[in-house]
Design an enzyme around this catalytic site. Structure first.
Site, PDB file in Angstrom:
ATOM      1  N   CYS A   1       0.816  -1.215   0.000  1.00  0.00           N
ATOM      2  CA  CYS A   1       0.000   0.000   0.000  1.00  0.00           C
ATOM      3  C   CYS A   1       0.849   1.265   0.000  1.00  0.00           C
ATOM      4  O   CYS A   1       0.624   2.181  -0.808  1.00  0.00           O
ATOM      5  CB  CYS A   1      -0.976  -0.007   1.181  1.00  0.00           C
ATOM      6  SG  CYS A   1      -0.214  -0.013   2.823  1.00  0.00           S
TER       7      CYS A   1
ATOM      8  N   HIS B   1      -2.518   0.853   6.885  1.00  0.00           N
ATOM      9  CA  HIS B   1      -2.861   0.865   5.461  1.00  0.00           C
ATOM     10  C   HIS B   1      -3.036   2.304   4.995  1.00  0.00           C
ATOM     11  O   HIS B   1      -3.484   3.157   5.762  1.00  0.00           O
ATOM     12  CB  HIS B   1      -4.152   0.076   5.209  1.00  0.00           C
ATOM     13  CG  HIS B   1      -4.414  -0.176   3.753  1.00  0.00           C
ATOM     14  ND1 HIS B   1      -3.624  -1.013   2.997  1.00  0.00           N
ATOM     15  CD2 HIS B   1      -5.353   0.316   2.911  1.00  0.00           C
ATOM     16  CE1 HIS B   1      -4.096  -1.029   1.744  1.00  0.00           C
ATOM     17  NE2 HIS B   1      -5.134  -0.218   1.669  1.00  0.00           N
TER      18      HIS B   1
ATOM     19  N   HIS C   1      -5.763   2.116  -4.352  1.00  0.00           N
ATOM     20  CA  HIS C   1      -4.756   1.612  -3.405  1.00  0.00           C
ATOM     21  C   HIS C   1      -4.292   0.228  -3.820  1.00  0.00           C
ATOM     22  O   HIS C   1      -4.970  -0.468  -4.567  1.00  0.00           O
ATOM     23  CB  HIS C   1      -5.303   1.587  -1.971  1.00  0.00           C
ATOM     24  CG  HIS C   1      -6.548   0.780  -1.757  1.00  0.00           C
ATOM     25  ND1 HIS C   1      -6.801   0.101  -0.592  1.00  0.00           N
ATOM     26  CD2 HIS C   1      -7.617   0.543  -2.544  1.00  0.00           C
ATOM     27  CE1 HIS C   1      -7.975  -0.506  -0.669  1.00  0.00           C
ATOM     28  NE2 HIS C   1      -8.481  -0.249  -1.852  1.00  0.00           N
TER      29      HIS C   1
END
Length: 126
Positions: A37, A88, A100
């Site tokens: 991420c 994240h 993402h």
């Protein structure tokens, strides 16, 4: 040229979207061969000469904190554990959506920003 007409956030998003469908790789920083991420967001920003830091926690600390209600396309949204530890990061692309590097199953994908509860948002844009 039309790139000039786009805001920096718009340019970031257009660049990021080129990598849709590419793999999620834990610890990866390659936009083409696989990124996690934060590797994904780091790589997209680096293309525009913006240094974000490597991990989602680095990026959350380095960006300028903004309220979730004030997010603009190109800003970063962070998600965390139940204990509030950020784990994240995603880029907001507008209309309640994020791009993402999600997980090994979906890779780089677009989802609703509230697929998990966001815990923080920052901007690296002026």
């Amino acid at each position: 040229d039309s790139e000039e007409a786009l805001t920096k956030g718009g340019q970031l998003i257009n660049y990021a979207k080129q990598f849709l469908g590419n793999p999620y790789v834990y610890g990866g920083t390659s936009l083409t061969n696989g990124a996690d991420c934060s590797g994904f967001t780091q790589g997209v920003f680096a293309h525009f000469g913006i240094t974000t830091g490597r991990s989602s926690r680095d990026q959350a600390a380095k960006g300028k904190e903004i309220s979730l209600s004030a997010i603009q396309p190109g800003d970063l949204i962070f998600y965390g554990s139940s204990r509030g530890r950020i784990n994240h990061v995603a880029m907001y692309i507008g209309n309640g959506q994020i791009i993402h590097s999600s997980n090994p199953t979906t890779g780089i994908t677009i989802t609703k920003y509230n697929y998990r509860t966001p815990c923080k948002a920052v901007t690296f844009l002026d």
